[in-house]
Enzyme design. Structure first.
Site, PDB file in Angstrom:
ATOM      1  N   LYS A 131      13.127   4.835  -4.285  1.00 44.65           N
ATOM      2  CA  LYS A 131      12.073   5.075  -3.292  1.00 44.65           C
ATOM      3  C   LYS A 131      12.304   4.223  -2.044  1.00 44.65           C
ATOM      4  CE  LYS A 131       9.483   3.778  -6.464  1.00 44.65           C
ATOM      5  NZ  LYS A 131       8.333   3.213  -7.178  1.00 44.65           N
TER       6      LYS A 131
ATOM      7  N   GLY B  47      -0.333   0.071  -5.523  1.00 45.31           N
ATOM      8  CA  GLY B  47      -0.077   0.848  -6.738  1.00 45.31           C
ATOM      9  C   GLY B  47       0.671   2.154  -6.517  1.00 45.31           C
ATOM     10  N   THR B  48       1.293   2.313  -5.345  1.00 44.60           N
ATOM     11  CA  THR B  48       2.033   3.570  -5.110  1.00 44.60           C
ATOM     12  C   THR B  48       3.114   3.785  -6.174  1.00 44.60           C
ATOM     13  OG1 THR B  48       3.251   2.290  -3.492  1.00 44.60           O
ATOM     14  CG2 THR B  48       1.702   3.887  -2.625  1.00 44.60           C
ATOM     15  N   GLY B  49       3.741   2.677  -6.615  1.00 46.24           N
ATOM     16  CA  GLY B  49       4.803   2.798  -7.634  1.00 46.24           C
ATOM     17  C   GLY B  49       4.250   3.307  -8.951  1.00 46.24           C
ATOM     18  N   CYS B  50       3.092   2.781  -9.339  1.00 49.39           N
ATOM     19  CA  CYS B  50       2.446   3.198 -10.593  1.00 49.39           C
ATOM     20  C   CYS B  50       2.079   4.673 -10.508  1.00 49.39           C
ATOM     21  CB  CYS B  50       1.166   2.401 -10.837  1.00 49.39           C
ATOM     22  SG  CYS B  50       1.385   0.622 -10.763  1.00 49.39           S
TER      23      CYS B  50
ATOM     24  N   THR C 123      -1.862   1.292   0.056  1.00 45.69           N
ATOM     25  CA  THR C 123      -0.625   1.560  -0.673  1.00 45.69           C
ATOM     26  C   THR C 123      -0.545   0.729  -1.948  1.00 45.69           C
ATOM     27  OG1 THR C 123       0.493  -0.153   0.608  1.00 45.69           O
ATOM     28  CG2 THR C 123       0.646   2.108   1.445  1.00 45.69           C
TER      29      THR C 123
HETATM   30  O1  PXL Z   1       2.903  -0.867  -8.846  1.00 43.89           O
HETATM   31  C1  PXL Z   1       3.408  -1.909  -9.620  1.00 43.89           C
HETATM   32  C2  PXL Z   1       2.371  -2.617 -10.445  1.00 43.89           C
HETATM   33  C3  PXL Z   1       2.353  -2.455 -11.808  1.00 43.89           C
HETATM   34  N1  PXL Z   1       1.456  -3.060 -12.617  1.00 43.89           N
HETATM   35  C4  PXL Z   1       0.508  -3.832 -12.122  1.00 43.89           C
HETATM   36  C5  PXL Z   1       0.451  -4.044 -10.741  1.00 43.89           C
HETATM   37  C6  PXL Z   1       1.407  -3.410  -9.876  1.00 43.89           C
HETATM   38  C7  PXL Z   1       1.360  -3.550  -8.405  1.00 43.89           C
HETATM   39  O2  PXL Z   1       0.504  -4.113  -7.821  1.00 43.89           O
HETATM   40  O3  PXL Z   1      -0.491  -4.789 -10.224  1.00 43.89           O
HETATM   41  C8  PXL Z   1      -0.469  -4.466 -13.036  1.00 43.89           C
END
Ligand code: PXL
Length: 289
Positions: free
Chosen positions: A190, A224-227, A222
């Site tokens: 990404k 938590g975009t990865g989650c 943005t």
């Molecule tokens: O997006 C990655 C991520 C995963 N897990 C937790 C997070 C974050 C990003 O902030 O806080 C608990």
């Protein structure tokens, strides 16, 4: 026939047909923007059933990460066993793991499954702060990468996992190819952290390689975009999409989420979760690499 009394229980409604189950193995974030809460919102919005397996508890908000407490191997293994016995997954999403012990437990659980697993190799929080230590990173490379259907690093994560620079388009391609050689069947690298007018992500599974390009949105939302991206990808796989189709759908879901994100908190706010993306402007342009 006796007349129905007002307080008599209604006859049970027919159960809705069962949605595919997706296990979300990740940490918590009390702001609800990232981690397992973001995973569940994403899975729900995209029409699959999310089963949360907690690996760690974090204390954070939209501004900063304050504390982390990792779960014991024992309770993570017990959660995974409880699900394996009763709620087999159609796909698995893996996020924050914290350390090597939990990486090992998750790798052991995957060895018993045939469902595709998507891993977001979470190394740091959006608001700063390490979420996986160095031994955990080594265990992730050794034990988890070879078992994955898809790995979804951002540019700093790809650089940390390969030791390569990841800034130019050529470097993105080289790092994605290197990661693919480390075991996962597909890699989505990404480009959200790389700047530029567009957010450009690179997909490769060794046969098919392409860029997914969306206009960059000027937004603070943005967190938590990865989650959210990796959960949406897992939802797509659970619904029978190919990894390439699921990746395009996931990027559209994230774009919609940022575009419509509620203004919450003083820092990096959460995404919106209004349902499957439909607006044409949320879908990325696909460019053959
Ligand atoms: O997006 C990655 C991520 C995963 N897990 C937790 C997070 C974050 C990003 O902030 O806080 C608990």
């Amino acid at each position: 026939m006796p007349r129905a009394t007002p307080n008599a229980p209604r006859p049970p409604r027919r159960a809705a047909s069962a949605p595919p189950i997706v296990w979300a193995i990740a940490g918590t974030d009390p702001s609800g923007g990232a981690g397992i809460a973001a995973d569940l919102k994403t899975l729900q919005a995209l029409g699959v059933y999310g089963a949360p397996v907690v690996t760690a508890v974090t204390a954070q908000n939209t501004r900063a990460l304050r504390e982390i407490e990792r779960c014991s191997e024992r309770i993570v293994r017990a959660q995974l066993r409880a699900l394996a016995e009763d709620l087999p997954p159609a796909a698995v999403k893996i996020g924050m793991l914290g350390g090597a012990a939990i990486v090992r437990v998750v790798a052991e659980a995957l060895a018993e499954l045939t469902a595709p697993a998507v891993c977001d190799p979470v190394l740091a929080a959006t608001v700063g702060g390490a979420l996986l230590d160095a031994p955990g990173r080594a265990a992730l490379v050794e034990l988890l990468l070879p078992r994955l259907a898809a790995l979804t690093p951002n540019a700093p994560e790809a650089a940390a996992l390969t030791g390569l620079p990841v800034e130019t388009p050529e470097e993105v391609r080289r790092a994605a190819d290197r990661l693919l050689a480390m075991g996962p069947r597909a890699v989505v690298l990404k480009g959200g952290h790389l700047g530029g007018r567009e957010s450009r992500d690179y997909f490769t599974d060794g046969r098919e390689s392409f860029w997914m390009a969306s206009p960059r949105l000027a937004s603070r939302n943005t967190h938590g975009t990865g989650c959210v991206f990796s959960s949406a990808l897992a939802a797509g796989l659970a619904l029978g999409r190919t990894p390439a189709e699921a990746a395009l759908w996931a990027k559209a879901y994230v774009h919609q989420g940022i575009r419509r994100g509620p203004a919450l908190g003083g820092g990096r706010g959460p995404l919106a979760h209004p349902g499957p993306p439909r607006a044409a402007r949320d879908f990325p342009r696909r460019e053959t690499a």
